[in-house]
Design an enzyme around this catalytic site. Structure first.
Site, PDB file in Angstrom:
ATOM      1  N   GLY A 190      -1.216   3.665   4.581  1.00 45.43           N
ATOM      2  CA  GLY A 190      -0.187   4.135   3.855  1.00 45.43           C
ATOM      3  C   GLY A 190      -0.890   5.097   2.867  1.00 45.43           C
ATOM      4  N   GLU A 211      -3.344   0.727  11.788  1.00 48.81           N
ATOM      5  CA  GLU A 211      -2.145   0.915  11.208  1.00 48.81           C
ATOM      6  C   GLU A 211      -1.156   0.387  12.170  1.00 48.81           C
ATOM      7  OE1 GLU A 211      -0.162   2.397   8.379  1.00 48.81           O
ATOM      8  OE2 GLU A 211       1.509   1.642   9.836  1.00 48.81           O
ATOM      9  N   HIS A 451      -1.839  36.569  -9.867  1.00 51.16           N
ATOM     10  CA  HIS A 451      -2.871  36.753  -8.575  1.00 51.16           C
ATOM     11  C   HIS A 451      -4.209  36.588  -9.254  1.00 51.16           C
ATOM     12  CE1 HIS A 451      -4.559  38.193  -4.995  1.00 51.16           C
ATOM     13  NE2 HIS A 451      -5.351  38.895  -5.879  1.00 51.16           N
TER      14      HIS A 451
HETATM   15  P1  NAD Z   1       2.643   1.796   1.910  1.00 54.62           P
HETATM   16  O1  NAD Z   1       3.896   1.437   2.267  1.00 54.62           O
HETATM   17  O2  NAD Z   1       2.487   3.273   1.605  1.00 54.62           O
HETATM   18  O3  NAD Z   1       1.570   1.567   3.197  1.00 54.62           O
HETATM   19  C1  NAD Z   1       1.449   0.448   3.744  1.00 54.62           C
HETATM   20  C2  NAD Z   1       0.933   0.631   5.319  1.00 54.62           C
HETATM   21  O4  NAD Z   1       0.573  -0.391   5.890  1.00 54.62           O
HETATM   22  C3  NAD Z   1       2.080   1.213   6.062  1.00 54.62           C
HETATM   23  O5  NAD Z   1       1.957   2.431   6.736  1.00 54.62           O
HETATM   24  C4  NAD Z   1       2.612   0.159   7.183  1.00 54.62           C
HETATM   25  O6  NAD Z   1       2.942   0.610   8.365  1.00 54.62           O
HETATM   26  C5  NAD Z   1       1.145  -0.480   7.036  1.00 54.62           C
HETATM   27  N1  NAD Z   1       1.233  -1.921   7.486  1.00 54.62           N
HETATM   28  C6  NAD Z   1       1.970  -2.798   7.139  1.00 54.62           C
HETATM   29  N2  NAD Z   1       1.795  -4.220   7.488  1.00 54.62           N
HETATM   30  C7  NAD Z   1       0.681  -3.921   8.376  1.00 54.62           C
HETATM   31  C8  NAD Z   1      -0.120  -4.554   9.315  1.00 54.62           C
HETATM   32  N3  NAD Z   1       0.004  -6.056   9.450  1.00 54.62           N
HETATM   33  N4  NAD Z   1      -1.160  -4.284   9.913  1.00 54.62           N
HETATM   34  C9  NAD Z   1      -1.330  -3.015   9.801  1.00 54.62           C
HETATM   35  N5  NAD Z   1      -0.783  -2.054   9.183  1.00 54.62           N
HETATM   36  C10 NAD Z   1       0.373  -2.473   8.369  1.00 54.62           C
HETATM   37  O7  NAD Z   1       1.769   0.957   0.762  1.00 54.62           O
HETATM   38  P2  NAD Z   1       0.612   0.920   0.108  1.00 54.62           P
HETATM   39  O8  NAD Z   1      -0.363   2.195   0.615  1.00 54.62           O
HETATM   40  O9  NAD Z   1       0.026  -0.324   0.111  1.00 54.62           O
HETATM   41  O10 NAD Z   1       1.066   1.336  -1.357  1.00 54.62           O
HETATM   42  C11 NAD Z   1       1.977   0.721  -2.022  1.00 54.62           C
HETATM   43  C12 NAD Z   1       2.753   1.252  -2.750  1.00 54.62           C
HETATM   44  O11 NAD Z   1       1.941   2.004  -4.003  1.00 54.62           O
HETATM   45  C13 NAD Z   1       3.517   2.368  -2.096  1.00 54.62           C
HETATM   46  O12 NAD Z   1       4.743   2.240  -2.214  1.00 54.62           O
HETATM   47  C14 NAD Z   1       3.066   3.726  -2.759  1.00 54.62           C
HETATM   48  O13 NAD Z   1       4.119   4.612  -3.091  1.00 54.62           O
HETATM   49  C15 NAD Z   1       2.292   3.261  -4.175  1.00 54.62           C
HETATM   50  N6  NAD Z   1       1.286   4.225  -4.400  1.00 54.62           N
HETATM   51  C16 NAD Z   1       1.305   5.636  -4.481  1.00 54.62           C
HETATM   52  C17 NAD Z   1       0.341   6.379  -4.677  1.00 54.62           C
HETATM   53  C18 NAD Z   1       0.530   7.820  -5.007  1.00 54.62           C
HETATM   54  O14 NAD Z   1       1.700   8.177  -5.463  1.00 54.62           O
HETATM   55  N7  NAD Z   1      -0.579   8.689  -4.721  1.00 54.62           N
HETATM   56  C19 NAD Z   1      -0.965   5.902  -4.469  1.00 54.62           C
HETATM   57  C20 NAD Z   1      -1.064   4.409  -3.989  1.00 54.62           C
HETATM   58  C21 NAD Z   1      -0.089   3.705  -4.239  1.00 54.62           C
END
Ligand code: NAD
Ligand code: FAD
Length: 475
Positions: A190, A211, A451
């Site tokens: 994620g 993932e 530009h």
């Molecule tokens: P996320 O929901 O973005 O991603 C989590 C990922 O882990 C998903 O793809 C999911 O399928 C996977 N996953 C879950 N359980 C799993 C498992 N048992 N085995 C393998 N894969 C698994 O969550 P995140 O990356 O932890 O971030 C959390 C929150 O923080 C998000 O909602 C995000 O919006 C926020 N965040 C935002 C930013 C940004 O805006 N740039 C940066 C970091 C975090």
């Protein structure tokens, strides 16, 4: 200090502290209670975002990117460096300084807006009373006409890979590493997994990401996700999709991860394992008996579109309520609520919330993906402009990715904008503004862009939607 306020905000993260500041600007008496403590034991306002999220992660992203460019790119510019070396301790000191300046800034902003900042724990009781436990353990009961709950979120812990510092760590632990692990495992591709995985990849780690889902970035436009997968692969980040992690065991100085995929059972041995499998709303010790505030099946505080809970005068904002877990979404909710409490107009346009993934290249979008528009049945047209055709991107040695506009076929309204490429997170602001004003792709086409700028890519993508791009072939 008075025990009675117009507004008490519980939680001083990016949802809570703007609510408190706006309430102060609206001439309401306001207190903001926050219990965040950093690893040095000191209290600090700013919540996850300033202390262990957005700000420290972007500080490290910037440093790691500079290191990478110094080693890999400067020679192309004719800049010859020898002996480039890494001082992770200094990188971390710089990051800590940025965090400190940011969190101290909130204390100063509170003072200026007349907000009473209180470190310690807040618990809502019935009748809009709040039990406040101070940093020194002292207890007081406060009352308010309005209470805003902004208690945020915490990392999800996996049963198969429970946190065990310093080996199996969450995102905060990953931001505090004092050296690049030789082999780094990440569970979850994620936003956090990709951002932090790429930081440590650039600083020298071999990074493997496991993932669960069969595709990368399902929430993004799939053309963007495909390009992202290609770029991450080129950078040497090994992303394994469709994996089920069964267990993570600490063996000596390493972590052995057992997982399964369509081809069978596997093990992966790493020096550190980051678990970035999502975050869950945090409401621990937040609600006393009989408050009437409801929590849904996933742990979120139930609210309506204006962040009202079902209880008169009790509101909830940010990560502890439905919607994307993003700092800017929480901020707008906090401001909306503080304005509505003061009898002013307040609204959050949930359809136009930008998302940015701060990898290199950056990924940013707003509105609907092409796939979502297609599924909605609305006829649409596409404009795509590649950064390799953008002069500024070439001059920056960042000529990769593209800007894409999805616009309605009937009235030309912009339905979604998707960018992968240099400074995508900055460029998306123009698209957000355009969509906020319900602009058409023709509106963007007729807007003069300086530009040479990266923003011209968006201009050209709008032109491409009508096959009128000047600087690229219209396909
Ligand atoms: P996320 O929901 O973005 O991603 C989590 C990922 O882990 C998903 O793809 C999911 O399928 C996977 N996953 C879950 N359980 C799993 C498992 N048992 N085995 C393998 N894969 C698994 O969550 P995140 O990356 O932890 O971030 C959390 C929150 O923080 C998000 O909602 C995000 O919006 C926020 N965040 C935002 C930013 C940004 O805006 N740039 C940066 C970091 C975090
Ligand atoms: P939080 O920031 O979690 O703040 C809640 C505060 O309330 C905390 O200080 C907590 O201690 C306090 N609290 C909780 N309960 C109580 C109580 N009972 N009494 C007193 N205090 C209490 N989002 C983005 O938009 N852009 C990014 O680039 C980005 N990067 C991120 C990187 C990482 C590594 C992580 C983990 C997150 C990132 N996020 C990003 C997500 C962002 O941090 C959150 O969406 C945001 O912090 C949510 O704000 P909030 O105020 O709702 O909650």
């Amino acid at each position: 200090m008075s025990d009675t306020f117009d507004v008490i905000v519980i939680g001083g993260g990016p949802a809570g502290y703007p609510a408190a500041i706006r309430a102060g600007q609206n001439k309401l008496t306001v207190a903001c209670i926050d219990e965040w403590r950093n690893r040095d034991g000191n209290y600090a306002f700013g919540g996850t975002c300033l202390n262990a999220g957005c700000i420290p992660s972007k500080a490290l992203l910037e440093s790691s990117e500079l290191y990478h460019r110094a080693r890999e790119e400067f020679a192309v510019h004719g800049i010859k460096l020898t002996g480039v070396s890494l001082d992770v301790a200094q990188m971390q000191r710089r990051k800590a300084g940025i965090v400190k300046a940011s969190t101290q800034g909130i204390t100063a902003l509170f003072k200026a807006a007349g907000v009473t900042g209180l470190h310690g724990h807040g618990k809502l009781l019935s009748g809009r009373r709040v039990a406040y436990t101070g940093a020194d353990g002292s207890q007081r009961e406060l009352t308010a006409k309005h209470v805003v709950l902004a208690s945020g979120s915490v990392p999800t812990e996996l049963k198969s890979a429970p946190f065990k510092d310093p080996y199996i760590i969450d995102s905060w632990g990953a931001l505090e590493l004092q050296a690049a692990p030789r082999r780094l495992g990440v569970i979850g591709a994620g936003v956090i997994g990709l951002e932090l995985g790429s930081v440590w990849r650039r600083l020298g780690s071999e990074v493997t990401v496991l993932e669960a889902l069969p595709e990368l970035l399902p929430m993004a436009d799939q053309q963007v996700a495909k390009e992202a997968a290609r770029q991450f692969k080129k950078q040497g980040i090994d992303i394994r999709l469709g994996t089920q992690v069964r267990a993570a065991k600490i063996l000596g100085d390493a972590v052995e991860v057992s997982y399964e995929d369509a081809t069978g059972a596997h093990t992966l041995t790493v020096d550190r394992l980051i678990v970035a499998a999502g975050r869950r709303p945090y409401t621990g010790e937040l609600l006393g008996e009989g408050t009437g505030v409801e929590i849904d099946a996933r742990g979120f505080i139930k609210v309506d579109e204006h962040c009202r809970t079902g209880v008169e005068g009790v509101w909830a904002v940010g990560d502890c309520v439905r919607g994307p877990m993003l700092a800017h979404k929480g901020k707008e909710e906090g401001v909306m609520v503080a304005d509505m409490i003061a009898g002013r107009y307040g609204e959050v346009n949930y359809k136009v919330i930008p998302a940015v993934i701060y990898t290199a290249p950056e990924i940013a979008w707003v509105g609907q993906t092409e796939q979502q528009v297609k599924a909605s049945g609305r006829a649409y047209k596409l404009g795509v402009f590649p950064f390799p055709a953008n002069g500024r991107a070439r001059a920056m040695e960042q000529a990769l990715g593209f800007a894409k506009i999805v616009a309605a076929q009937d009235d030309d309204e912009i339905l979604g904008v998707h960018i992968i490429g240099p400074m995508a997170g900055e460029l998306i602001a123009e698209a957000v503004l355009a969509m906020e004003y319900a602009a058409s792709s023709e509106d963007l086409q007729r807007t003069i862009h300086a530009h040479p700028t990266l923003a011209e890519a968006l201009h050209e993508a709008a032109l491409a939607a009508d096959k009128r791009a000047i600087d690229a072939l219209n396909r």
